[in-house]
Design a protein around this motif. Structure first.
Motif, PDB file in Angstrom:
ATOM      1  N   PHE A   1      -1.237  -5.465  16.980  1.00 33.21           N
ATOM      2  CA  PHE A   1      -1.277  -4.809  15.672  1.00 33.21           C
ATOM      3  C   PHE A   1      -2.660  -4.228  15.393  1.00 33.21           C
ATOM      4  O   PHE A   1      -2.789  -3.116  14.893  1.00 33.21           O
ATOM      5  CB  PHE A   1      -0.885  -5.810  14.582  1.00 33.21           C
ATOM      6  N   VAL A   2      -3.697  -4.986  15.731  1.00 31.94           N
ATOM      7  CA  VAL A   2      -5.067  -4.519  15.513  1.00 31.94           C
ATOM      8  C   VAL A   2      -5.342  -3.273  16.353  1.00 31.94           C
ATOM      9  O   VAL A   2      -5.939  -2.294  15.875  1.00 31.94           O
ATOM     10  CB  VAL A   2      -6.083  -5.628  15.838  1.00 31.94           C
ATOM     11  N   LEU A   3      -4.886  -3.293  17.617  1.00 27.41           N
ATOM     12  CA  LEU A   3      -5.094  -2.128  18.481  1.00 27.41           C
ATOM     13  C   LEU A   3      -4.372  -0.900  17.930  1.00 27.41           C
ATOM     14  O   LEU A   3      -4.915   0.203  17.928  1.00 27.41           O
ATOM     15  CB  LEU A   3      -4.602  -2.443  19.899  1.00 27.41           C
ATOM     16  N   ILE A   4      -3.130  -1.096  17.458  1.00 31.99           N
ATOM     17  CA  ILE A   4      -2.385   0.025  16.890  1.00 31.99           C
ATOM     18  C   ILE A   4      -3.084   0.547  15.643  1.00 31.99           C
ATOM     19  O   ILE A   4      -3.218   1.763  15.433  1.00 31.99           O
ATOM     20  CB  ILE A   4      -0.945  -0.412  16.552  1.00 31.99           C
ATOM     21  N   LEU A   5      -3.560  -0.386  14.802  1.00 32.11           N
ATOM     22  CA  LEU A   5      -4.245   0.015  13.573  1.00 32.11           C
ATOM     23  C   LEU A   5      -5.516   0.802  13.882  1.00 32.11           C
ATOM     24  O   LEU A   5      -5.791   1.830  13.252  1.00 32.11           O
ATOM     25  CB  LEU A   5      -4.581  -1.230  12.750  1.00 32.11           C
ATOM     26  N   VAL A   6      -6.271   0.340  14.864  1.00 36.87           N
ATOM     27  CA  VAL A   6      -7.493   1.043  15.253  1.00 36.87           C
ATOM     28  C   VAL A   6      -7.154   2.445  15.768  1.00 36.87           C
ATOM     29  O   VAL A   6      -7.818   3.435  15.435  1.00 36.87           O
ATOM     30  CB  VAL A   6      -8.260   0.246  16.324  1.00 36.87           C
ATOM     31  N   GLY A   7      -6.086   2.543  16.582  1.00 42.77           N
ATOM     32  CA  GLY A   7      -5.678   3.851  17.094  1.00 42.77           C
ATOM     33  C   GLY A   7      -5.279   4.799  15.993  1.00 42.77           C
ATOM     34  O   GLY A   7      -5.644   5.979  15.992  1.00 42.77           O
ATOM     35  N   VAL A   8      -4.524   4.285  15.009  1.00 39.23           N
ATOM     36  CA  VAL A   8      -4.119   5.110  13.874  1.00 39.23           C
ATOM     37  C   VAL A   8      -5.330   5.582  13.074  1.00 39.23           C
ATOM     38  O   VAL A   8      -5.419   6.745  12.669  1.00 39.23           O
ATOM     39  CB  VAL A   8      -3.142   4.330  12.963  1.00 39.23           C
ATOM     40  N   LEU A   9      -6.285   4.672  12.855  1.00 37.39           N
ATOM     41  CA  LEU A   9      -7.489   5.032  12.104  1.00 37.39           C
ATOM     42  C   LEU A   9      -8.297   6.104  12.831  1.00 37.39           C
ATOM     43  O   LEU A   9      -8.829   7.020  12.206  1.00 37.39           O
ATOM     44  CB  LEU A   9      -8.348   3.783  11.873  1.00 37.39           C
TER      45      LEU A   9
END
Length: 222
Positions: free
Chosen positions: A36-44
């Protein structure tokens, strides 16, 4: 003794299986949180890139609008008589105003128009350290039969652009600020199917452009 026989070694009520289950569950949750953190970072990161691109496009449009308004203000007087047009940063003059048909000899009226353009353009170009590109265009009809001066429309447009360029220099435009280009019948602004459209295509355009060295330096910095 019966009570002793009922006691079974290692029987602790089943609590021994609980610890491994919770450990697996904890590992699973840790993996999900990490994903989830990796996806969130990618989205940001994607959102930041989009915001930066949008801001750059907004700045570019603002600069173009400021540039257009400054050029329109500089050419206010020549634009009033209707002989000169300004479209998207390109200064246009009808070919019939400047030259006779199939000729590169500048008309007296055309000379006066160019003379009126030099002072405001010189100030505009000097303030921005830009150059002026003079471009010649023709309609799609071949040059008149028997004309020995021009092999085709490309040569005619080139000679007209050179004539305007030289006239601008003679009227005070610094040589290092102006150059010419020829397009012949390419890039028409109207249909060549009728005389009205062909007359619009026979034209000379002038456009302020950045210096080549400055553009190269900007590209290197970017």
């Amino acid at each position: 003794m019966m009570a002793g026989l009922d006691e079974r070694p290692g029987d602790d009520g089943g609590d021994g299986n609980a610890a491994p289950v919770w450990a697996v569950f904890g590992d699973l949750m840790s993996g999900l949180v990490g994903a989830f953190v990796l996806i969130l970072v990618g989205v940001l990161v994607v959102q930041m890139d989009l915001v930066n691109s949008l801001q750059a496009e907004v700045r570019k449009r603002e600069q173009e609008e400021q540039r257009r308004m400054a050029l329109e203000k500089a050419l206010a007087i020549p634009l009033q008589n209707g002989r000169v047009t300004l479209d998207n940063g390109r200064i246009g003059i009808s070919g019939s105003v400047l030259f006779a048909l199939n000729s590169d000899e500048l008309r007296p009226e055309g000379r006066l128009i160019l003379r009126s353009l030099v002072p405001p353009l010189q100030v505009y170009l000097g303030e921005r350290d830009e150059m002026l590109m003079v471009s010649g265009f023709t309609d799609d009809r071949p040059v008149q039969a028997g004309n020995q001066r021009f092999a085709d429309n490309l040569e005619l447009s080139a000679q007209r652009a050179l004539t305007v360029t030289r006239a601008l220099i003679e009227e005070g435009m610094p040589r290092q600020r102006v150059f010419s280009a020829a397009f012949g019948a390419e890039q028409p602004v109207a249909s060549n199917a009728d005389e009205k459209g062909r007359a619009l295509n026979r034209r000379v355009e002038m456009a302020p452009v950045p210096k080549a060295g400055r553009e190269a330096g900007k590209a290197t910095r970017d």
